[in-house]
Design a protein around this motif. Structure first.
Motif, mmCIF file in Angstrom:
data_model
loop_
_atom_site.group_PDB
_atom_site.id
_atom_site.type_symbol
_atom_site.label_atom_id
_atom_site.label_comp_id
_atom_site.label_asym_id
_atom_site.label_seq_id
_atom_site.Cartn_x
_atom_site.Cartn_y
_atom_site.Cartn_z
ATOM 1 N N ARG A 1 0.826 -1.204 0.000
ATOM 2 C CA ARG A 1 0.000 0.000 0.000
ATOM 3 C C ARG A 1 0.863 1.258 0.000
ATOM 4 O O ARG A 1 0.597 2.208 -0.735
ATOM 5 C CB ARG A 1 -0.914 0.009 1.221
ATOM 6 N N GLU A 2 1.912 1.264 0.799
ATOM 7 C CA GLU A 2 2.810 2.419 0.875
ATOM 8 C C GLU A 2 3.546 2.607 -0.444
ATOM 9 O O GLU A 2 3.726 3.727 -0.912
ATOM 10 C CB GLU A 2 3.801 2.245 2.025
ATOM 11 N N VAL B 1 2.496 1.743 -3.437
ATOM 12 C CA VAL B 1 1.515 2.262 -4.398
ATOM 13 C C VAL B 1 1.268 3.751 -4.127
ATOM 14 O O VAL B 1 1.248 4.564 -5.048
ATOM 15 C CB VAL B 1 0.199 1.458 -4.335
ATOM 16 N N ARG B 2 1.094 4.100 -2.871
ATOM 17 C CA ARG B 2 0.851 5.507 -2.511
ATOM 18 C C ARG B 2 2.001 6.399 -2.961
ATOM 19 O O ARG B 2 1.784 7.446 -3.566
ATOM 20 C CB ARG B 2 0.657 5.637 -0.992
ATOM 21 N N ARG B 3 3.233 5.959 -2.726
ATOM 22 C CA ARG B 3 4.390 6.751 -3.143
ATOM 23 C C ARG B 3 4.474 6.871 -4.660
ATOM 24 O O ARG B 3 4.814 7.929 -5.190
ATOM 25 C CB ARG B 3 5.686 6.168 -2.586
ATOM 26 N N ILE C 1 1.955 6.805 -6.764
ATOM 27 C CA ILE C 1 0.897 7.726 -7.193
ATOM 28 C C ILE C 1 1.312 9.173 -6.933
ATOM 29 O O ILE C 1 1.080 10.049 -7.765
ATOM 30 C CB ILE C 1 -0.440 7.393 -6.501
ATOM 31 N N LEU C 2 1.938 9.429 -5.796
ATOM 32 C CA LEU C 2 2.358 10.796 -5.463
ATOM 33 C C LEU C 2 3.428 11.334 -6.404
ATOM 34 O O LEU C 2 3.600 12.549 -6.513
ATOM 35 C CB LEU C 2 2.840 10.865 -4.014
ATOM 36 N N GLN D 1 -2.896 12.311 -11.216
ATOM 37 C CA GLN D 1 -3.410 11.871 -9.920
ATOM 38 C C GLN D 1 -4.908 12.133 -9.831
ATOM 39 O O GLN D 1 -5.665 11.293 -9.331
ATOM 40 C CB GLN D 1 -2.718 12.619 -8.782
ATOM 41 N N ALA E 1 -7.755 9.323 -9.426
ATOM 42 C CA ALA E 1 -8.632 9.322 -8.249
ATOM 43 C C ALA E 1 -10.097 9.230 -8.652
ATOM 44 O O ALA E 1 -10.868 8.460 -8.063
ATOM 45 C CB ALA E 1 -8.385 10.578 -7.408
#
Length: 65
Positions: free
Chosen positions: A4-5, A7-9, A11-12, A19, A23
């Motif tokens: 999850r982390e 993927v989050r990084r 995306i950022l 983005q 979303a």
């Protein structure tokens, strides 16, 4: 949790416009045409932004997932 982390990084690291359409598409469940209407963008532009975001994310996460 690590996935999850990661993927989050990833995306950022995308440009803000990518983005945003990502979303709307994945977290909001909107169709491409709906996103185009919401953001006042041509449908082709929305599709292109999503394609580019997918390409970058797929590459960034290929070795992890």
């Amino acid at each position: 949790e690590m996935r999850r982390e990661r993927v989050r990084r990833a995306i950022l690291k995308l440009p803000a416009e990518q983005q945003q359409v990502l979303a709307y598409a994945f977290f909001g469940g909107f169709a491409h045409r709906e996103i185009a209407e919401i953001l006042s963008l041509p449908l082709g532009t929305v599709k292109n932004k999503l394609f580019r975001a997918h390409t970058v994310l797929r590459s960034a996460l290929a070795t992890f997932l």
